[in-house]
Design an enzyme around this catalytic site. Structure first.
Site, mmCIF file in Angstrom:
data_model
loop_
_atom_site.group_PDB
_atom_site.id
_atom_site.type_symbol
_atom_site.label_atom_id
_atom_site.label_comp_id
_atom_site.label_asym_id
_atom_site.label_seq_id
_atom_site.Cartn_x
_atom_site.Cartn_y
_atom_site.Cartn_z
ATOM 1 N N LEU A 208 50.319 55.658 9.163
ATOM 2 C CA LEU A 208 50.867 55.354 7.821
ATOM 3 C C LEU A 208 52.354 55.061 7.962
ATOM 4 C CD1 LEU A 208 49.362 58.328 5.735
ATOM 5 C CD2 LEU A 208 48.613 55.948 5.613
ATOM 6 N N HIS A 209 52.787 53.915 7.484
ATOM 7 C CA HIS A 209 54.236 53.668 7.495
ATOM 8 C C HIS A 209 54.729 52.795 6.342
ATOM 9 C CE1 HIS A 209 52.840 50.000 9.548
ATOM 10 N NE2 HIS A 209 53.989 49.450 9.223
ATOM 11 N N ARG A 210 53.819 52.336 5.465
ATOM 12 C CA ARG A 210 54.261 51.455 4.369
ATOM 13 C C ARG A 210 55.023 52.276 3.323
ATOM 14 N NH1 ARG A 210 53.670 47.022 6.120
ATOM 15 N NH2 ARG A 210 51.824 46.547 7.300
ATOM 16 N N ASP A 282 47.483 52.079 7.114
ATOM 17 C CA ASP A 282 47.978 51.088 6.155
ATOM 18 C C ASP A 282 48.508 49.861 6.890
ATOM 19 O OD1 ASP A 282 50.353 52.113 7.144
ATOM 20 O OD2 ASP A 282 51.013 52.983 5.244
#
Ligand code: UDP
Length: 362
Positions: A208-210, A282
């Site tokens: 997850l990094h958005r 994501d």
């Protein structure tokens, strides 16, 4: 033909590797083609940059513009200022950009204003979500691109609807998948494989990094606690992006199943994906790789610019709420994965097609 290739961030490095290999093959066949590799320095951590150059045998960049981090405008402006100087000093016939990061857009604009042709690899994909900086980068880049190389017929159709010249839209396949095929026999287990008692299919990969998923620390923690409880009999391996790490760094977090590890190099990461039970992510790129490897992927976004990964059956767009993930993942645990396949022309030969087409254009 002199080509300047732009790369700035992790997914770019993975995409340019097979393009450079294809250029080298053409050089060996006697074609008059050369390249200059410009690293904008958007990603500069060893884990997100150098490792990929080493593992994928990407030549050392001809220059590193070292723009580093900043706000969207600061970073874009820094890339434009530095790349304009670079291009004036080292003119070329064509600037080749890949993907949808700030370097992609910034260097395309500079190239066009210097009357240099632009080729965009991974052109035409659209999520329709203008809250994502990547979507704006895609739209602006494609509005001034000369040669469009697409990964799907739907991306080509998007460009046709926008009025791009059909003669210059080329559906060639997916360079990220070229890299996967070129390296699949080199993938290997990371050092922590035994330490964490990982085995084929006994763990889920999480990335997850958005901004929408990670920028609010309390909702990120709530999501992570929910994911920690999704399964009882599997580990959840979370190679944590520096952006997400920075947001969580203040928190005192304890999980039963989630194991935090550093961002992985390409060869270890592909091994981890290939042997996983499922992936929750994501990332757009990862949903393409899971599609080819036949690993069920659950995308924590409300949309995708890669609809073929969903229609073919491997990728499920979950949305961003924990409730949806619990519901959809629960159905997957009960019913098993959907039937899936490999999209048209994702055959490992996209880069070869791109360079052949460009050489024909000359
Ligand atoms: N990747 C990797 N190590 C990791 C996480 C991702 O090698 O720990 C690779 C991944 O396989 C994919 C690419 O990086 O090829 C995707 O990058 P990212 O998620 O940063 O970009 P996006 O796909 O969201 O544009």
């Amino acid at each position: 033909m002199k080509i300047t290739i732009i790369a700035g961030a992790r997914p770019n490095f993975i995409k340019i590797a097979p393009i450079i290999n294809a250029i080298k093959r053409k050089q060996n066949e006697g074609f008059d083609v050369s390249f200059r590799l410009v690293h904008t320095g958007q990603h500069y951590d060893k884990n997100l940059s150098d490792t990929f150059f080493e593992e994928l045998n990407i030549p050392k960049p001809s220059v590193n513009l070292e723009v580093k981090s900043g706000s969207q405008a600061e970073q874009t402006a820094a890339i434009m200022i530095a790349f304009e100087k670079e291009l004036i000093q080292n003119p070329c016939d064509l600037v080749l950009v890949v993907g949808d990061v700030n370097s992609t857009m910034a260097c395309s604009i500079v190239a066009k204003k210097c009357n240099t042709k632009v080729a965009h690899v991974e052109a035409g994909i659209r999520s329709g979500d203008l809250t994502m900086p990547e979507e704006i980068n895609r739209m602006l880049t494609d509005s001034i691109t000369d040669y469009f190389f697409t990964t799907s017929t739907s991306a080509s159709e998007n460009l046709l609807k926008l009025g791009s010249d059909p003669e210059n839209i080329h559906f060639v396949g997916n360079v990220m998948i070229d890299t996967l095929y070129q390296n699949i026999n080199r993938i290997s287990a990371p050092d922590f494989w035994k330490e964490h008692l990982l085995n084929e299919k006994n763990y889920i990969i999480l990335t997850l990094h958005r901004p929408g998923n990670v920028d609010e620390v309390s909702s990120l923690l709530e999501l992570l606690h929910g994911i920690d409880n999704l399964v009882t009999d599997k580990k959840i391996l979370f190679p944590i992006h520096p952006r997400t790490q920075a947001i969580l760094s203040e928190s005192d977090i304890k999980f039963k199943n989630i194991i935090f590890v550093a961002p992985q190099g390409y060869l270890n990461f592909m091994y981890l994906i290939k042997n996983s039970f499922a992936v929750i992510t994501d990332s757009g790129g990862i949903s393409e790789e899971t599609t080819v490897m036949g690993i069920p992927c659950f995308t924590m976004r409300n949309n995708t610019e890669r609809p073929e990964t969903e229609t073919i059956g491997s990728n499920t767009i979950v949305g961003t709420s924990l409730e949806n993930l619990q519901k959809i993942f629960g159905m997957f645990l009960k019913n098993g994965p959907r039937k899936s396949g490999i999209p048209e022309l994702w055959d490992g030969k996209a880069s070869e097609r791109i360079i052949s087409i460009l050489l024909d254009k000359k």
